[in-house]
Design a protein around this motif. Structure first.
Motif, PDB file in Angstrom:
ATOM      1  N   LEU A   1       0.844  -1.188   0.000  1.00 48.67           N
ATOM      2  CA  LEU A   1       0.000   0.000   0.000  1.00 48.67           C
ATOM      3  C   LEU A   1       0.887   1.248   0.000  1.00 48.67           C
ATOM      4  CD1 LEU A   1      -2.595  -1.266   2.610  1.00 48.67           C
ATOM      5  CD2 LEU A   1      -2.966  -0.984   0.147  1.00 48.67           C
ATOM      6  N   PRO A   2       0.519   2.260  -0.765  1.00 48.86           N
ATOM      7  CA  PRO A   2       1.447   3.375  -0.997  1.00 48.86           C
ATOM      8  C   PRO A   2       1.863   4.117   0.265  1.00 48.86           C
ATOM      9  CG  PRO A   2      -0.753   3.876  -1.875  1.00 48.86           C
ATOM     10  CD  PRO A   2      -0.732   2.427  -1.543  1.00 48.86           C
ATOM     11  N   TRP A   3       0.938   4.342   1.210  1.00 47.87           N
ATOM     12  CA  TRP A   3       1.301   5.077   2.423  1.00 47.87           C
ATOM     13  C   TRP A   3       2.230   4.261   3.322  1.00 47.87           C
ATOM     14  CZ3 TRP A   3      -3.699   4.646   0.603  1.00 47.87           C
ATOM     15  CH2 TRP A   3      -4.382   3.462   0.984  1.00 47.87           C
ATOM     16  N   ASP A   4       2.210   2.928   3.161  1.00 45.72           N
ATOM     17  CA  ASP A   4       3.110   2.081   3.933  1.00 45.72           C
ATOM     18  C   ASP A   4       4.536   2.107   3.400  1.00 45.72           C
ATOM     19  OD1 ASP A   4       1.225   1.157   5.748  1.00 45.72           O
ATOM     20  OD2 ASP A   4       0.693  -0.600   4.547  1.00 45.72           O
ATOM     21  N   HIS A   5       4.705   2.366   2.092  1.00 40.21           N
ATOM     22  CA  HIS A   5       6.007   2.125   1.479  1.00 40.21           C
ATOM     23  C   HIS A   5       6.619   3.309   0.730  1.00 40.21           C
ATOM     24  CE1 HIS A   5       5.816  -2.022   2.683  1.00 40.21           C
ATOM     25  NE2 HIS A   5       4.565  -2.054   2.239  1.00 40.21           N
ATOM     26  N   ALA A   6       5.828   4.291   0.333  1.00 40.08           N
ATOM     27  CA  ALA A   6       6.436   5.449  -0.332  1.00 40.08           C
ATOM     28  C   ALA A   6       7.457   6.144   0.567  1.00 40.08           C
ATOM     29  CB  ALA A   6       5.358   6.436  -0.780  1.00 40.08           C
ATOM     30  N   PRO A   7       7.166   6.368   1.860  1.00 43.06           N
ATOM     31  CA  PRO A   7       8.177   7.028   2.690  1.00 43.06           C
ATOM     32  C   PRO A   7       9.438   6.190   2.858  1.00 43.06           C
ATOM     33  CG  PRO A   7       5.995   7.205   3.702  1.00 43.06           C
ATOM     34  CD  PRO A   7       5.884   6.207   2.593  1.00 43.06           C
ATOM     35  N   GLY A   8       9.286   4.943   3.257  1.00 43.53           N
ATOM     36  CA  GLY A   8      10.449   4.113   3.549  1.00 43.53           C
ATOM     37  C   GLY A   8      11.316   3.794   2.356  1.00 43.53           C
ATOM     38  N   THR A   9      10.693   3.542   1.199  1.00 43.59           N
ATOM     39  CA  THR A   9      11.503   3.230   0.030  1.00 43.59           C
ATOM     40  C   THR A   9      12.363   4.416  -0.374  1.00 43.59           C
ATOM     41  OG1 THR A   9       9.606   3.740  -1.404  1.00 43.59           O
ATOM     42  CG2 THR A   9      10.010   1.412  -0.896  1.00 43.59           C
ATOM     43  N   LEU A  10      11.828   5.630  -0.263  1.00 42.73           N
ATOM     44  CA  LEU A  10      12.643   6.796  -0.591  1.00 42.73           C
ATOM     45  C   LEU A  10      13.769   6.971   0.425  1.00 42.73           C
ATOM     46  CD1 LEU A  10      13.419   9.240  -2.188  1.00 42.73           C
ATOM     47  CD2 LEU A  10      11.590  10.530  -1.079  1.00 42.73           C
ATOM     48  N   LEU A  11      13.486   6.767   1.709  1.00 47.63           N
ATOM     49  CA  LEU A  11      14.539   6.864   2.722  1.00 47.63           C
ATOM     50  C   LEU A  11      15.694   5.920   2.404  1.00 47.63           C
ATOM     51  CD1 LEU A  11      12.479   6.905   6.047  1.00 47.63           C
ATOM     52  CD2 LEU A  11      13.705   8.832   5.046  1.00 47.63           C
ATOM     53  N   VAL A  12      15.370   4.679   2.079  1.00 45.48           N
ATOM     54  CA  VAL A  12      16.417   3.681   1.817  1.00 45.48           C
ATOM     55  C   VAL A  12      17.143   3.989   0.519  1.00 45.48           C
ATOM     56  CG1 VAL A  12      16.826   1.250   1.291  1.00 45.48           C
ATOM     57  CG2 VAL A  12      15.348   1.877   3.211  1.00 45.48           C
ATOM     58  N   ARG A  13      16.405   4.323  -0.531  1.00 48.30           N
ATOM     59  CA  ARG A  13      17.063   4.630  -1.809  1.00 48.30           C
ATOM     60  C   ARG A  13      17.985   5.839  -1.694  1.00 48.30           C
ATOM     61  NH1 ARG A  13      11.685   4.070  -5.596  1.00 48.30           N
ATOM     62  NH2 ARG A  13      11.990   1.939  -6.339  1.00 48.30           N
ATOM     63  N   ALA A  14      17.531   6.885  -1.029  1.00 47.07           N
ATOM     64  CA  ALA A  14      18.346   8.094  -0.903  1.00 47.07           C
ATOM     65  C   ALA A  14      19.589   7.849  -0.058  1.00 47.07           C
ATOM     66  CB  ALA A  14      17.518   9.225  -0.308  1.00 47.07           C
ATOM     67  N   ALA A  15      19.571   6.756   0.739  1.00 47.94           N
ATOM     68  CA  ALA A  15      20.732   6.385   1.548  1.00 47.94           C
ATOM     69  C   ALA A  15      21.636   5.391   0.835  1.00 47.94           C
ATOM     70  CB  ALA A  15      20.267   5.796   2.878  1.00 47.94           C
ATOM     71  N   GLY A  16      21.295   5.049  -0.408  1.00 48.32           N
ATOM     72  CA  GLY A  16      22.128   4.128  -1.185  1.00 48.32           C
ATOM     73  C   GLY A  16      21.586   2.730  -1.306  1.00 48.32           C
ATOM     74  N   GLY A  17      20.397   2.466  -0.766  1.00 46.49           N
ATOM     75  CA  GLY A  17      19.825   1.138  -0.816  1.00 46.49           C
ATOM     76  C   GLY A  17      18.968   0.899  -2.048  1.00 46.49           C
ATOM     77  N   VAL A  18      18.269  -0.227  -2.036  1.00 41.86           N
ATOM     78  CA  VAL A  18      17.506  -0.694  -3.191  1.00 41.86           C
ATOM     79  C   VAL A  18      16.100  -1.071  -2.740  1.00 41.86           C
ATOM     80  CG1 VAL A  18      17.394  -2.450  -4.994  1.00 41.86           C
ATOM     81  CG2 VAL A  18      19.613  -1.600  -4.234  1.00 41.86           C
ATOM     82  N   ALA A  19      15.086  -0.727  -3.558  1.00 39.60           N
ATOM     83  CA  ALA A  19      13.701  -1.119  -3.297  1.00 39.60           C
ATOM     84  C   ALA A  19      13.076  -1.525  -4.626  1.00 39.60           C
ATOM     85  CB  ALA A  19      12.922   0.024  -2.653  1.00 39.60           C
ATOM     86  N   ARG A  20      12.887  -2.836  -4.799  1.00 43.25           N
ATOM     87  CA  ARG A  20      12.388  -3.337  -6.087  1.00 43.25           C
ATOM     88  C   ARG A  20      11.347  -4.422  -5.873  1.00 43.25           C
ATOM     89  NH1 ARG A  20      18.173  -3.948  -8.030  1.00 43.25           N
ATOM     90  NH2 ARG A  20      18.738  -1.879  -8.810  1.00 43.25           N
ATOM     91  N   ARG A  21      10.505  -4.578  -6.900  1.00 43.54           N
ATOM     92  CA  ARG A  21       9.584  -5.695  -6.951  1.00 43.54           C
ATOM     93  C   ARG A  21      10.386  -6.995  -7.064  1.00 43.54           C
ATOM     94  NH1 ARG A  21       4.537  -3.982  -5.348  1.00 43.54           N
ATOM     95  NH2 ARG A  21       3.958  -2.049  -6.421  1.00 43.54           N
ATOM     96  N   PHE A  22       9.705  -8.108  -6.827  1.00 43.88           N
ATOM     97  CA  PHE A  22      10.390  -9.388  -6.889  1.00 43.88           C
ATOM     98  C   PHE A  22      11.016  -9.646  -8.257  1.00 43.88           C
ATOM     99  CE2 PHE A  22       7.441 -11.458  -3.472  1.00 43.88           C
ATOM    100  CZ  PHE A  22       7.982 -10.617  -2.518  1.00 43.88           C
ATOM    101  N   ASP A  23      10.403  -9.082  -9.316  1.00 47.64           N
ATOM    102  CA  ASP A  23      10.933  -9.313 -10.669  1.00 47.64           C
ATOM    103  C   ASP A  23      12.067  -8.358 -11.019  1.00 47.64           C
ATOM    104  OD1 ASP A  23       9.671  -6.891 -11.097  1.00 47.64           O
ATOM    105  OD2 ASP A  23       8.247  -7.644 -12.592  1.00 47.64           O
ATOM    106  N   GLY A  24      12.464  -7.507 -10.098  1.00 45.46           N
ATOM    107  CA  GLY A  24      13.568  -6.587 -10.334  1.00 45.46           C
ATOM    108  C   GLY A  24      13.156  -5.206 -10.804  1.00 45.46           C
ATOM    109  N   SER A  25      11.870  -4.979 -11.061  1.00 44.24           N
ATOM    110  CA  SER A  25      11.421  -3.657 -11.491  1.00 44.24           C
ATOM    111  C   SER A  25      11.343  -2.720 -10.285  1.00 44.24           C
ATOM    112  CB  SER A  25      10.051  -3.752 -12.165  1.00 44.24           C
ATOM    113  OG  SER A  25       9.086  -4.305 -11.291  1.00 44.24           O
ATOM    114  N   ASP A  26      11.606  -1.443 -10.531  1.00 46.15           N
ATOM    115  CA  ASP A  26      11.597  -0.469  -9.448  1.00 46.15           C
ATOM    116  C   ASP A  26      10.189  -0.288  -8.880  1.00 46.15           C
ATOM    117  OD1 ASP A  26      14.301   0.119  -9.309  1.00 46.15           O
ATOM    118  OD2 ASP A  26      14.174   1.706 -10.815  1.00 46.15           O
TER     119      ASP A  26
END
Length: 270
Positions: free
Chosen positions: A215-240
């Protein structure tokens, strides 16, 4: 004039936690906890906090739109704004409502800003721990005011530690994930609070986290936090991952190598 948005929204979350959410923690009456859908709880704290946060966000960015978890429960058409023009706020007023309603920790307050359909900034506050993470796309992530990066040394596969939310996985995937956990150092069951899971990736408490529902409110904040820190957030198939996507499955990791190792261990050739 300096851009104070990160501080302004961070302060708003702290103030809302102190004045609205925490005073109700472990003090809810039975009629202040209801089901908005089967198995999905909402409390008076969720509703009040979303009202307070939303009103201030609209003042901070005039003409912006707020897409809050409780607002969408009442009007699902709000989701159409997630790929729209201008500024759109995603708000999770109390992430981990089941924990909050039961008087357990952790729970979090979360906000993300989308600009012209793309994640631009994010905030996650764990009010009991006093931990606030903020990020701006392309600029970095700060944890309690200090820059943080997730791209340090990568442990061996059998030393990796992380969580998998297996409850909602399809049966075949759940079996594969649970069996694959034996290849890792430790596979945790999750804390029923996405915000805390993302904070634990930032702090190095865990190197990855796997979700099925996104759900977007569950994951939009956290995925940006991790990506901006150098991490990765992708679907199981590798798509962003994008918060407007309707897909299922999300693997978040501290860096590219961890993501690849965990995907192979838990999902194999899926």
């Amino acid at each position: 004039m300096a851009d104070t948005l990160l501080d302004d929204v961070g302060g708003l979350l702290r103030e809302t936690a102190d004045q609205v959410v925490l005073p109700l923690f472990r003090k809810l009456d039975d009629d202040e906890v209801t089901e908005k859908a089967p198995g999905e709880l909402v409390t008076v704290a969720d509703r009040r906090a979303e009202e307070v946060i939303s009103a201030t966000l609209r003042r901070l960015r005039p003409n912006s739109v707020v897409v809050g978890e409780e607002g969408v429960a009442d009007d699902p058409s709000l989701l159409r704004h997630l790929r729209g023009a201008g500024d759109v706020w995603l708000v999770d007023p109390v992430d981990g409502t089941s924990n909050f309603a039961a008087g357990r920790r952790p729970f979090a307050l979360m906000v993300a800003l989308l600009t012209d359909g793309e994640p631009a900034a994010a905030w996650v506050l764990d009010p009991l721990a006093g931990t606030l993470a903020v990020a701006r796309a392309g600029e970095g992530t700060w944890l309690d005011g200090r820059p943080v990066r997730t791209t340090g040394d990568t442990p061996a596969v059998d030393a990796l530690r992380g969580a998998a939310m297996s409850r909602f996985l399809p049966p075949a995937s759940r079996t594969r994930v649970e069996a694959g956990g034996d290849r890792l150092g430790e596979l945790l069951p999750g804390q029923h609070c996405a915000g805390r899971e993302y904070l634990d990736v930032l702090t190095g408490e865990q190197q990855f986290v796997l979700f099925w529902r996104t759900l977007p409110w569950d994951h939009a904040p956290g995925t940006l936090l991790v990506r901006a820190a150098g991490g990765v957030a992708r679907r199981f198939d590798g798509s962003d991952y994008h918060p407007a996507d309707e897909g299922r499955g999300l693997l978040v990791a501290a860096n590219e190598r961890v993501w690849a190792q965990v995907r192979e261990a838990l999902l194999g050739a899926e």
